[in-house]
Design an enzyme around this catalytic site. Structure first.
Site, PDB file in Angstrom:
ATOM      1  N   LYS A  84      29.655   7.187  22.388  1.00 26.06           N
ATOM      2  CA  LYS A  84      28.331   7.178  21.750  1.00 26.06           C
ATOM      3  C   LYS A  84      28.038   8.599  21.299  1.00 26.06           C
ATOM      4  O   LYS A  84      28.294   9.559  22.043  1.00 26.06           O
ATOM      5  CB  LYS A  84      27.294   6.699  22.769  1.00 26.06           C
ATOM      6  CG  LYS A  84      25.868   6.609  22.237  1.00 26.06           C
ATOM      7  CD  LYS A  84      24.918   6.051  23.300  1.00 26.06           C
ATOM      8  CE  LYS A  84      23.505   5.882  22.784  1.00 26.06           C
ATOM      9  NZ  LYS A  84      22.587   5.300  23.795  1.00 26.06           N
ATOM     10  N   SER A 167      19.950   1.281  22.324  1.00 23.76           N
ATOM     11  CA  SER A 167      20.366   2.246  21.336  1.00 23.76           C
ATOM     12  C   SER A 167      21.890   2.420  21.213  1.00 23.76           C
ATOM     13  O   SER A 167      22.350   3.041  20.259  1.00 23.76           O
ATOM     14  CB  SER A 167      19.748   3.600  21.698  1.00 23.76           C
ATOM     15  OG  SER A 167      20.254   4.060  22.933  1.00 23.76           O
ATOM     16  N   SER A 191      19.671   0.556  27.165  1.00 21.54           N
ATOM     17  CA  SER A 191      20.542   0.774  25.998  1.00 21.54           C
ATOM     18  C   SER A 191      22.022   0.515  26.199  1.00 21.54           C
ATOM     19  O   SER A 191      22.782   0.571  25.238  1.00 21.54           O
ATOM     20  CB  SER A 191      20.364   2.186  25.471  1.00 21.54           C
ATOM     21  OG  SER A 191      19.181   2.238  24.718  1.00 21.54           O
TER      22      SER A 191
END
Ligand code: GLN
Length: 500
Positions: A84, A167, A191
């Site tokens: 990420k 997210s 997330s």
């Protein structure tokens, strides 16, 4: 390369299978990296990746091959993992999905990145996420994806008109589409679990403090945690065993507890395991198709020997206002460091220092980030602090106590990760509260600092449904064991979206 593994099918292998194939030298890390890089490039439509660097990835893969040949490779040698884009990396740019970090190159690696690299992982690239991890749909991203000149939303591989969740939306979409065998994610209020649920993959957020936050671009420091996202609990266990552990010199909130081997108890029997189902988690707000999938998953657990008990988390609804006070409060403080002086973007025309700060932040931050900075500054301001921030802290403690009450009657808590499946891109329009409300089942565990995971548990229509399991502190082993046994008995986690 032997005939047993066809190069063209490498992306069908999970982390455990790839690690084994490489250790047995049935396939090389270099050809595996090449295969995945080609696959990533052939699917730009998903918008999952924001940075690639073939030279770096292939160099890491060749180094892994050398270590394997020399017999001194780590447990995950040669396995490609994408990060990420909220973990700082020396070999790739880091943006946290924000314009304000455009051009930022970190001088060091996040601890999670470093630990995975030490285990032999090959970095495949960086994955799209909501700006500073603020979002539930990956629609708040402000940097272009690989293969695009413009900013694009990440698309859900199960239905490209839908969001992947957020997210960690890029992470979930990439793993679901077999562009990467695994990815890292971060979870502040859901997330990892919510995008895992929306994309039909497995993801775990460990106990707060289990993984180091060093080098994770900070959103809400008392909540932020890193964790793996992969197809199976078995794969998550392997990655989690490598990425957790104390980091006393770099993250004072990392817990002083040695790393564990989470793979060891995966096959333990579930006989007598008490699964607590909070009545608040299956109420009216849950879509009927989601409820049906969760009910069948719970029935499957009963077949595996577990006992279902009803528990209550009476302050579940309060977790939304509490989280959306505390997280913005912490964010408003954390994001004050982005002032155009030290990192990334700086406005190129300004009158004086204050004007430079103002213009840099005006240009660099997206709407949602600005909204949260304003809310956070407001709730921390003199005159409102007691009414909002302090009050929210008190309710946070009560939410944590509610879990301890529930854990008197059960070993693991289960319910949906989210009340619905993934919604359509743009469906929530300009209504951020619609996104906030969808976090209702992941926020309570986050506020309490508990470990939680999501695993594929069926479909509502054509979209995956995730079963959330929440454990008590340091209960990761039990969660992964419960998830693995379920995955041995079902095949939801092996389903692949059409076209991938
Ligand atoms: N959806 C939540 C938010 O927008 C959670 C995000 C997260 O866990 N990073 O804040």
């Amino acid at each position: 390369m032997t005939s047993e593994i066809q190069n063209k099918d490498l992306h069908q292998l999970g982390v455990a299978q790839l690690a084994k194939a490489m250790a047995e030298r049935k396939v090389s890390a270099a050809e595996t990296a090449q295969h995945f890089l080609a696959r990533v490039k052939s699917h730009p439509e998903l918008g999952a990746f924001v940075a690639l660097n073939d030279d770096v990835t292939l160099a890491q893969a060749r180094a892994a091959d050398e270590k394997i040949a020399a017999g001194n490779a780590g447990a995950l040698a040669g396995v490609p993992v994408a990060h990420k884009d909220i973990f700082v990396t020396t070999d790739f740019p880091t943006t946290a999905g924000s314009r304000i970090l455009s051009g930022y190159q970190s001088p060091y690696d996040a601890t999670v990145v470093r630990k995975l690299a030490e285990a032999g992982v090959v970095t495949l690239g960086k994955l799209s996420c909501d700006e500073f991890a603020m979002g539930s749909a990956n629609e708040n991203v402000a940097v272009p994806a690989v293969g695009h000149d413009k900013v694009v939303p990440v698309r859900n591989p199960w239905d490209q008109d839908r969001i992947p969740g957020g997210s960690s939306g890029g992470s979930a979409a990439a793993v679901a589409a077999r562009l990467a065998p695994a990815a890292t994610g971060t979870d502040t209020g859901g997330s990892i679990r919510q995008p895992a649920s929306f994309c039909g993959i497995t993801g775990i957020k460990p106990t707060y403090g289990r993984a180091s936050r060093y080098g994770m671009v900070a959103f809400a420091s008392s909540l932020d945690q890193a964790g793996p996202m992969a197809r199976s609990a078995e794969d998550c266990a392997l990655l989690l065993s490598s990425l957790c552990g104390p980091d006393p010199d770099r993250d004072s909130t990392s817990l002083d507890r040695p790393a564990e081997n989470y793979s060891r108890s995966l096959n333990d029997s579930l006989e007598g395991l008490r699964i607590g189902v909070p009545k608040e988690f299956l109420g009216d707000g849950v879509a009927p198709g989601v409820r049906a999938a969760i009910e069948s998953a719970l029935a499957e657990y009963e077949k595996l020997g577990a006992k279902r008990v009803e528990v209550s988390l009476p302050r579940t609804e309060l977790s939304i206002p509490v989280y959306y006070i505390l997280a913005p409060a912490e964010a408003s403080s954390n994001l004050s460091r982005f002032d155009g002086v030290k990192f990334g973007h700086r406005a190129n025309q300004y009158a004086d220092l204050n004007d430079m700060y103002r213009k840099t932040r005006e240009q660099g931050f997206g709407d949602e980030v600005k909204r949260r900075i304003m809310i956070g500054t407001y709730v921390l301001s003199h005159g409102y602090y007691d009414a909002y921030y302090l009050q929210a802290q008190k309710v946070r403690r009560m939410i944590a106590d509610d879990f301890q009450n529930a854990f008197k009657d059960c070993d693991v808590i289960a319910g949906p990760a989210a009340p619905t499946v993934a919604w359509k891109i743009g469906e929530h329009g300009d209504d951020p509260v619609a996104d906030y409300l969808a976090d209702i089942f992941t926020l309570p565990g986050s506020l309490a600092g508990l470990p939680g995971m999501s695993l594929p548990a069926g479909f509502d229509g054509h979209m995956p449904v995730g079963l959330q399991l929440i454990g008590n502190y340091f209960g990761e082993t039990k969660l992964l064991n419960a998830a693995h046994r379920f995955q041995q008995a079902t095949d939801w986690h092996t389903r692949t979206p059409e076209g991938f």
